[in-house]
Design a protein around this motif. Structure first.
Motif, PDB file in Angstrom:
ATOM      1  N   TYR A 188       0.864  -1.174   0.000  1.00 27.53           N
ATOM      2  CA  TYR A 188       0.000   0.000   0.000  1.00 27.53           C
ATOM      3  C   TYR A 188       0.900   1.223   0.000  1.00 27.53           C
ATOM      4  O   TYR A 188       1.822   1.306   0.822  1.00 27.53           O
ATOM      5  CB  TYR A 188      -0.904  -0.027   1.224  1.00 27.53           C
ATOM      6  N   ILE A 223       1.209   5.640  -0.434  1.00 28.57           N
ATOM      7  CA  ILE A 223       0.483   6.898  -0.307  1.00 28.57           C
ATOM      8  C   ILE A 223       1.415   8.045  -0.687  1.00 28.57           C
ATOM      9  O   ILE A 223       2.600   8.028  -0.337  1.00 28.57           O
ATOM     10  CB  ILE A 223      -0.005   7.121   1.149  1.00 28.57           C
ATOM     11  N   TYR A 267       1.916  12.077  -0.032  1.00 27.98           N
ATOM     12  CA  TYR A 267       1.540  13.188   0.833  1.00 27.98           C
ATOM     13  C   TYR A 267       2.184  14.475   0.320  1.00 27.98           C
ATOM     14  O   TYR A 267       3.285  14.460  -0.221  1.00 27.98           O
ATOM     15  CB  TYR A 267       2.010  12.966   2.270  1.00 27.98           C
ATOM     16  N   PHE A 299      -2.789  14.197   2.819  1.00 25.04           N
ATOM     17  CA  PHE A 299      -3.035  13.066   1.929  1.00 25.04           C
ATOM     18  C   PHE A 299      -3.401  13.559   0.530  1.00 25.04           C
ATOM     19  O   PHE A 299      -4.217  14.459   0.362  1.00 25.04           O
ATOM     20  CB  PHE A 299      -4.170  12.207   2.490  1.00 25.04           C
ATOM     21  N   ASP A 315      -3.674   7.502  -2.928  1.00 24.97           N
ATOM     22  CA  ASP A 315      -3.071   6.237  -2.523  1.00 24.97           C
ATOM     23  C   ASP A 315      -3.270   5.196  -3.614  1.00 24.97           C
ATOM     24  O   ASP A 315      -4.055   5.381  -4.547  1.00 24.97           O
ATOM     25  CB  ASP A 315      -3.644   5.749  -1.196  1.00 24.97           C
ATOM     26  N   SER A 345      -6.111   7.089  12.028  1.00 28.74           N
ATOM     27  CA  SER A 345      -6.779   6.273  11.020  1.00 28.74           C
ATOM     28  C   SER A 345      -7.910   5.519  11.698  1.00 28.74           C
ATOM     29  O   SER A 345      -7.901   5.353  12.926  1.00 28.74           O
ATOM     30  CB  SER A 345      -5.807   5.309  10.344  1.00 28.74           C
ATOM     31  N   THR A 359      -5.649   4.657   5.329  1.00 27.86           N
ATOM     32  CA  THR A 359      -4.846   5.863   5.183  1.00 27.86           C
ATOM     33  C   THR A 359      -4.781   6.624   6.495  1.00 27.86           C
ATOM     34  O   THR A 359      -5.766   6.719   7.211  1.00 27.86           O
ATOM     35  CB  THR A 359      -5.453   6.758   4.096  1.00 27.86           C
TER      36      THR A 359
END
Lengths: 114, 113
Positions: A32, A34, A36, A46, A49, B94, B101
Motif C-alpha cells: 500500500y 500513499i 503526501y 493526503f 493512494d 486512522s 490511510t
C-alpha cells in the motif's frame, strides 16, 4: 533497513506544465502506497493512494503509477499551479497483523514558477 | 468535521527536561500514530496505538513513551530531552490499522536548548 527513497530532491516547473515526482521503494512486501504533500509549517496532507494490486490510479489533476517490477512509484500532477509548491513524500505500508505504520522517503521539493 | 488536532503548536524546553505532547484524532478514528520529523527529512515512525493498545514501536529510545485514552486521544512523552530531540512531532489518525490511510495533524514544533 529497507526504506522508501526518491530520485530528485528538487523539481522546478513552469506554471501550467505537468510535473512528475518519482519514488523508488525497496521493500517488495509493501502493498500500500500513499503520496503526501507538505507545505511549510504544516503536517503532511493526503493526496492519493494506491494498492499493490493496481498499476494506476487517478484523482483530481493527480495520477499515481505503480511499477512493481522495478519497484517504482510516481506522482503526476497535471497543469501544475503555484499552490502545488510544496514537499512531496511517498510512503509505504507493509500490511501485517500489528499495524499500518508508514515508512517515508526523504521528500521532493516542487517549485512552481509563475 | 475537525481534523487531527495537536497541542501545543510550539514548545521550547531545555536539555534534561520532560515534555508531553497531545493529540486528538479525527472523530470515529480509533488508531493514533506518532512520527518525528527532523528538518529536511521525512517523518520517522515512533509509536502506533489502536484501541488503547500499543501496536508498533519505531527505533526510538525508552525516553519516548506514549499512551492512548478511552476517548482515543493520545499523549507522547519524552524524558531527559536532548538537543537532537528538536523536531516537528506529528500525530496521525486512522479508522483502524488494516491498511487505512493515515491523516496527519499540524504537528508540535519542539525546540530543545
Amino acid at each position: 533497513g529497507e526504506s522508501v527513497g526518491l530520485h530528485l530532491p528538487t523539481l522546478s516547473v513552469q506554471e501550467g506544465d505537468n510535473s512528475i515526482i518519482n519514488c523508488a521503494y525497496s521493500n517488495s512486501a509493501s502493498d500500500y502506497f500513499i503520496w503526501y504533500k507538505q507545505e511549510s509549517g504544516k503536517g503532511p496532507q493526503f493526496i492519493i493512494d494506491i494498492r499493490s494490486n493496481m498499476d494506476k490510479r487517478q484523482g483530481q489533476r493527480v495520477t499515481v503509477l505503480l511499477n512493481k517490477t522495478v519497484k517504482h512509484l510516481s506522482l503526476q500532477i497535471a497543469a501544475t499551479q503555484p499552490g502545488d509548491s510544496a514537499v512531496y513524500f511517498c510512503a509505504e505500508i507493509q500490511a501485517n497483523n500489528a499495524g499500518n505504520m508508514l515508512t517515508f522517503g526523504g521528500g521532493t521539493r516542487l517549485m512552481v514558477k509563475p | 468535521d475537525a481534523g487531527v488536532t495537536q497541542s501545543p503548536t510550539h514548545l521550547i524546553k531545555t536539555r534534561g527536561q520532560q515534555v508531553t505532547l497531545r493529540c486528538s484524532p479525527i472523530s470515529g478514528h480509533k488508531s493514533v500514530s506518532w512520527y518525528q520529523q527532523v528538518l529536511g527529512q521525512g517523518p520517522q515512525f515512533i509509536f502506533q496505538y489502536y484501541e488503547k493498545e500499543e501496536r508498533g514501536r519505531g527505533n526510538f529510545p525508552d525516553r519516548f513513551s506514549a499512551r492512548q485514552f478511552p476517548n482515543y486521544s493520545s499523549e507522547l512523552n519524552v524524558n531527559a530531552l536532548l538537543l537532537g530531540d528538536s523536531a516537528l512531532y506529528l500525530c496521525a489518525s486512522s479508522f483502524d490499522v488494516y491498511q487505512e490511510t493515515q491523516y496527519f495533524g499540524p504537528g508540535t514544533r519542539l525546540l530543545v536548548l
